[in-house]
Motif scaffolding. Structure first.
Motif, PDB file in Angstrom:
ATOM      1  N   ALA A 156      61.738  34.183 -28.035  1.00  0.00           N
ATOM      2  CA  ALA A 156      61.242  35.327 -28.806  1.00  0.00           C
ATOM      3  C   ALA A 156      61.000  34.934 -30.268  1.00  0.00           C
ATOM      4  N   ILE A 157      61.908  34.183 -30.841  1.00  0.00           N
ATOM      5  CA  ILE A 157      61.745  33.727 -32.224  1.00  0.00           C
ATOM      6  C   ILE A 157      60.554  32.776 -32.329  1.00  0.00           C
ATOM      7  N   ALA A 158      60.441  31.853 -31.375  1.00  0.00           N
ATOM      8  CA  ALA A 158      59.329  30.894 -31.390  1.00  0.00           C
ATOM      9  C   ALA A 158      57.994  31.613 -31.217  1.00  0.00           C
ATOM     10  N   PHE A 159      57.954  32.634 -30.379  1.00  0.00           N
ATOM     11  CA  PHE A 159      56.727  33.412 -30.191  1.00  0.00           C
ATOM     12  C   PHE A 159      56.312  34.085 -31.493  1.00  0.00           C
ATOM     13  N   GLN A 160      57.279  34.644 -32.197  1.00  0.00           N
ATOM     14  CA  GLN A 160      56.987  35.269 -33.496  1.00  0.00           C
ATOM     15  C   GLN A 160      56.485  34.214 -34.487  1.00  0.00           C
ATOM     16  N   GLY A 161      57.030  33.013 -34.397  1.00  0.00           N
ATOM     17  CA  GLY A 161      56.568  31.930 -35.254  1.00  0.00           C
ATOM     18  C   GLY A 161      55.111  31.582 -35.003  1.00  0.00           C
ATOM     19  N   VAL A 162      54.714  31.574 -33.745  1.00  0.00           N
ATOM     20  CA  VAL A 162      53.311  31.305 -33.398  1.00  0.00           C
ATOM     21  C   VAL A 162      52.412  32.430 -33.915  1.00  0.00           C
ATOM     22  N   LEU A 163      52.876  33.657 -33.812  1.00  0.00           N
ATOM     23  CA  LEU A 163      52.086  34.783 -34.320  1.00  0.00           C
ATOM     24  C   LEU A 163      51.917  34.716 -35.840  1.00  0.00           C
ATOM     25  N   ARG A 164      52.968  34.294 -36.523  1.00  0.00           N
ATOM     26  CA  ARG A 164      52.903  34.202 -37.991  1.00  0.00           C
ATOM     27  C   ARG A 164      52.159  32.961 -38.476  1.00  0.00           C
ATOM     28  N   HIS A 165      52.177  31.905 -37.665  1.00  0.00           N
ATOM     29  CA  HIS A 165      51.568  30.623 -38.059  1.00  0.00           C
ATOM     30  C   HIS A 165      50.675  30.106 -36.925  1.00  0.00           C
ATOM     31  N   PRO A 166      49.583  30.792 -36.649  1.00  0.00           N
ATOM     32  CA  PRO A 166      48.757  30.442 -35.480  1.00  0.00           C
ATOM     33  C   PRO A 166      48.093  29.070 -35.565  1.00  0.00           C
ATOM     34  N   LEU A 167      47.998  28.489 -36.729  1.00  0.00           N
ATOM     35  CA  LEU A 167      47.365  27.179 -36.858  1.00  0.00           C
ATOM     36  C   LEU A 167      48.387  26.049 -37.005  1.00  0.00           C
ATOM     37  N   ASP A 168      49.644  26.331 -36.740  1.00  0.00           N
ATOM     38  CA  ASP A 168      50.701  25.326 -36.836  1.00  0.00           C
ATOM     39  C   ASP A 168      50.933  24.700 -35.459  1.00  0.00           C
ATOM     40  N   PRO A 169      50.507  23.447 -35.264  1.00  0.00           N
ATOM     41  CA  PRO A 169      50.672  22.823 -33.949  1.00  0.00           C
ATOM     42  C   PRO A 169      52.132  22.679 -33.533  1.00  0.00           C
ATOM     43  N   MET A 189      66.098  28.626 -36.908  1.00  0.00           N
ATOM     44  CA  MET A 189      66.868  29.637 -36.214  1.00  0.00           C
ATOM     45  C   MET A 189      66.708  29.502 -34.701  1.00  0.00           C
ATOM     46  N   ALA A 190      65.474  29.306 -34.231  1.00  0.00           N
ATOM     47  CA  ALA A 190      65.243  29.193 -32.791  1.00  0.00           C
ATOM     48  C   ALA A 190      65.953  27.973 -32.221  1.00  0.00           C
ATOM     49  N   ARG A 191      65.965  26.878 -32.961  1.00  0.00           N
ATOM     50  CA  ARG A 191      66.653  25.668 -32.489  1.00  0.00           C
ATOM     51  C   ARG A 191      68.155  25.895 -32.376  1.00  0.00           C
ATOM     52  N   ARG A 192      68.711  26.683 -33.294  1.00  0.00           N
ATOM     53  CA  ARG A 192      70.136  27.018 -33.195  1.00  0.00           C
ATOM     54  C   ARG A 192      70.410  27.845 -31.943  1.00  0.00           C
ATOM     55  N   MET A 193      69.482  28.739 -31.603  1.00  0.00           N
ATOM     56  CA  MET A 193      69.650  29.552 -30.398  1.00  0.00           C
ATOM     57  C   MET A 193      69.616  28.665 -29.150  1.00  0.00           C
ATOM     58  N   VAL A 194      68.726  27.678 -29.139  1.00  0.00           N
ATOM     59  CA  VAL A 194      68.673  26.747 -28.006  1.00  0.00           C
ATOM     60  C   VAL A 194      69.994  25.993 -27.901  1.00  0.00           C
ATOM     61  N   ALA A 195      70.483  25.496 -29.034  1.00  0.00           N
ATOM     62  CA  ALA A 195      71.749  24.757 -29.040  1.00  0.00           C
ATOM     63  C   ALA A 195      72.904  25.623 -28.541  1.00  0.00           C
ATOM     64  N   ALA A 196      72.826  26.917 -28.806  1.00  0.00           N
ATOM     65  CA  ALA A 196      73.862  27.844 -28.358  1.00  0.00           C
ATOM     66  C   ALA A 196      73.655  28.289 -26.911  1.00  0.00           C
ATOM     67  N   GLY A 197      72.536  27.871 -26.308  1.00  0.00           N
ATOM     68  CA  GLY A 197      72.261  28.235 -24.926  1.00  0.00           C
ATOM     69  C   GLY A 197      71.492  29.528 -24.748  1.00  0.00           C
ATOM     70  N   SER A 211      53.795  23.791 -29.998  1.00  0.00           N
ATOM     71  CA  SER A 211      54.469  22.773 -29.204  1.00  0.00           C
ATOM     72  C   SER A 211      55.901  23.193 -28.874  1.00  0.00           C
ATOM     73  N   PHE A 212      56.610  23.732 -29.859  1.00  0.00           N
ATOM     74  CA  PHE A 212      57.985  24.173 -29.639  1.00  0.00           C
ATOM     75  C   PHE A 212      58.037  25.311 -28.624  1.00  0.00           C
ATOM     76  N   LEU A 213      57.129  26.266 -28.752  1.00  0.00           N
ATOM     77  CA  LEU A 213      57.093  27.369 -27.791  1.00  0.00           C
ATOM     78  C   LEU A 213      56.776  26.850 -26.395  1.00  0.00           C
ATOM     79  N   ALA A 214      55.855  25.904 -26.299  1.00  0.00           N
ATOM     80  CA  ALA A 214      55.535  25.313 -24.992  1.00  0.00           C
ATOM     81  C   ALA A 214      56.768  24.649 -24.386  1.00  0.00           C
TER      82      ALA A 214
END
Length: 71
Positions: free
Chosen positions: A16-29, A1-9, A33-36
């Motif tokens: 915000a979606i990527a941040f929620q992803g980090v909160l839900r999956h704190p051990l997922d590198p 979903m976040a990648r689609r938002m990037v593609a849409a500009g 990386s995507f949020l960075a």
């Protein structure tokens, strides 16, 4: 979903979606990386991008992408 938002500009929603992803999956590198990648595009988020990049590097030190902010 976040990648689609990037593609849409819509990088604000993507962050915000990527941040929620980090909160839900704190051990997922990949999540860190995507949020960075999204944060490094804004000067006011460079410190946050460095922290997320560091987290990605620590979680997966063999991933070359995780080292990109570290030279």
């Amino acid at each position: 979903m976040a990648r689609r938002m990037v593609a849409a500009g819509d990088t604000a929603t993507a962050r915000a979606i990527a941040f929620q992803g980090v909160l839900r999956h704190p051990l997922d590198p990949a999540a860190h990386s995507f949020l960075a990648d999204l944060q490094v595009r804004r000067d006011d988020l460079l410190e946050n991008a460095a922290v997320e990049s560091f987290a990605a590097r620590v979680l997966d030190p063999n991933d070359a992408n995780a080292w990109k902010c570290w030279g």
